[in-house]
Design an enzyme around this catalytic site. Sequence first.
Site, PDB file in Angstrom:
ATOM      1  N   THR A  16      47.611   7.310  81.517  1.00  0.00           N
ATOM      2  CA  THR A  16      48.928   6.865  81.039  1.00  0.00           C
ATOM      3  C   THR A  16      48.841   5.445  80.470  1.00  0.00           C
ATOM      4  OG1 THR A  16      49.679   6.043  83.196  1.00  0.00           O
ATOM      5  CG2 THR A  16      50.196   8.335  82.670  1.00  0.00           C
ATOM      6  N   MET A  93      37.546   4.339  87.287  1.00  0.00           N
ATOM      7  CA  MET A  93      37.303   4.145  88.711  1.00  0.00           C
ATOM      8  C   MET A  93      35.816   4.006  89.036  1.00  0.00           C
ATOM      9  SD  MET A  93      40.384   3.932  89.370  1.00  0.00           S
ATOM     10  CE  MET A  93      40.778   3.968  91.098  1.00  0.00           C
ATOM     11  N   HIS A 112      44.984  -3.708  87.096  1.00  0.00           N
ATOM     12  CA  HIS A 112      44.867  -3.412  88.531  1.00  0.00           C
ATOM     13  C   HIS A 112      46.275  -3.306  89.133  1.00  0.00           C
ATOM     14  CE1 HIS A 112      42.982  -3.231  92.449  1.00  0.00           C
ATOM     15  NE2 HIS A 112      43.928  -4.054  92.867  1.00  0.00           N
TER      16      HIS A 112
HETATM   17  C1  GAR Z   1      46.603   2.767  87.314  1.00  0.00           C
HETATM   18  O1  GAR Z   1      47.572   2.528  88.274  1.00  0.00           O
HETATM   19  C2  GAR Z   1      45.586   1.638  87.309  1.00  0.00           C
HETATM   20  O2  GAR Z   1      46.133   0.391  87.559  1.00  0.00           O
HETATM   21  C3  GAR Z   1      44.680   2.070  88.429  1.00  0.00           C
HETATM   22  O3  GAR Z   1      44.556   3.455  88.282  1.00  0.00           O
HETATM   23  C4  GAR Z   1      45.741   3.973  87.680  1.00  0.00           C
HETATM   24  C5  GAR Z   1      45.340   4.762  86.471  1.00  0.00           C
HETATM   25  O4  GAR Z   1      46.446   5.389  85.906  1.00  0.00           O
HETATM   26  N1  GAR Z   1      43.408   1.412  88.352  1.00  0.00           N
HETATM   27  C6  GAR Z   1      42.734   1.022  89.403  1.00  0.00           C
HETATM   28  O5  GAR Z   1      43.097   1.204  90.545  1.00  0.00           O
HETATM   29  C7  GAR Z   1      41.433   0.328  89.070  1.00  0.00           C
HETATM   30  N2  GAR Z   1      40.951  -0.383  90.203  1.00  0.00           N
HETATM   31  P1  GAR Z   1      46.348   6.002  84.434  1.00  0.00           P
HETATM   32  O6  GAR Z   1      45.068   6.847  84.372  1.00  0.00           O
HETATM   33  O7  GAR Z   1      47.571   6.855  84.332  1.00  0.00           O
HETATM   34  O8  GAR Z   1      46.325   4.887  83.453  1.00  0.00           O
END
Ligand code: GAR
Length: 214
Positions: A16, A93, A112
Site C-alpha cells: 500500500t 521485511m 517504519h
Molecule cells: C507498513 O506498515 C510499513 O511501515 C511496515 O510494513 C507495512 C507494509 O505495508 N514496515 C516495517 O515494519 C519495516 N520494518 P504495505 O506493504 O502495505 O506498504
Amino acid sequence: MSEKIKVAVLISGNGTNLQALIDACIAPNYPAEIVLVISNKANAKGIERAQKAGIKTRIIDHTNYRSREEFDCKLSIILSNSECKLVCLAGFMRILSESFVNTWPNSILNIHPSLLPSFPGTKTHERALEAGVKFSGCTLHFVTAELDAGPIIGQAAVPVLDNDTPKTLANRVLIEEHKLYALGLELVANKILKNKEADLHREQSTVSKSLINF
Ligand code: GAR
C-alpha cells in the site's frame, strides 16, 4: 517534461505504501519516477500493483541465496542496472547488510510504523499498546547500518485510543505512512535535483572562467 529522479521500490507484501508512491508519481511535476519494483516474495500483492501501473518488476527470492551478503549483492547489481538514484523500502521485511547500505549511502529510504527511536524492529503496534503510549505514528528515515536508526526525514503522529487493537492502530498509522512517504520522497528528490542544478552552474562558471583566462 522536467527531470525526474529514478527510484526503485523494495517490497515484501501488500504494497500500500508502494501504491501511495505510484499515485504520487502520476502528478506531472512530482520529482521522482519509479523505474523498478523488487519483491523478495513471489506472491507479494505489491507486484500486481506495480504491473498494473506498467512498472518493471523483479522477484528476488532470498531463500535461493546462501547468505544475506549474496542476496544483497544480487540486489545491488539489479538496482545499479536500473540506474535508480534512490531506493525506497516499502514494507520490505529484510535487514540489509552493512556492505549493501554502504554501497548506497544516503540513498535508501525506509518507512517504519512507529515514532522512532521508539519501537524499532517488528511487532511495533503490539509493543506500543503494551507500553501504554498515548501517541504513535510513523517515521520516514534514511537507512544506515544500524536497524531503524538512520537520520529522520519526517514523522507523523496519531492518537492511540483506549479500545485500540494492533490492527486498528496499524490501520490508523498506515494512512499517515502513505502521506508521509509521498511527501518525504518529494522533498528528497527535489533536494537531489537542486544540488545537481547547483553543481551544473558551478561547472558552467568554472568553464566560463577558464575561457576568460584563456
Ligand atoms: C507498513 O506498515 C510499513 O511501515 C511496515 O510494513 C507495512 C507494509 O505495508 N514496515 C516495517 O515494519 C519495516 N520494518 P504495505 O506493504 O502495505 O506498504
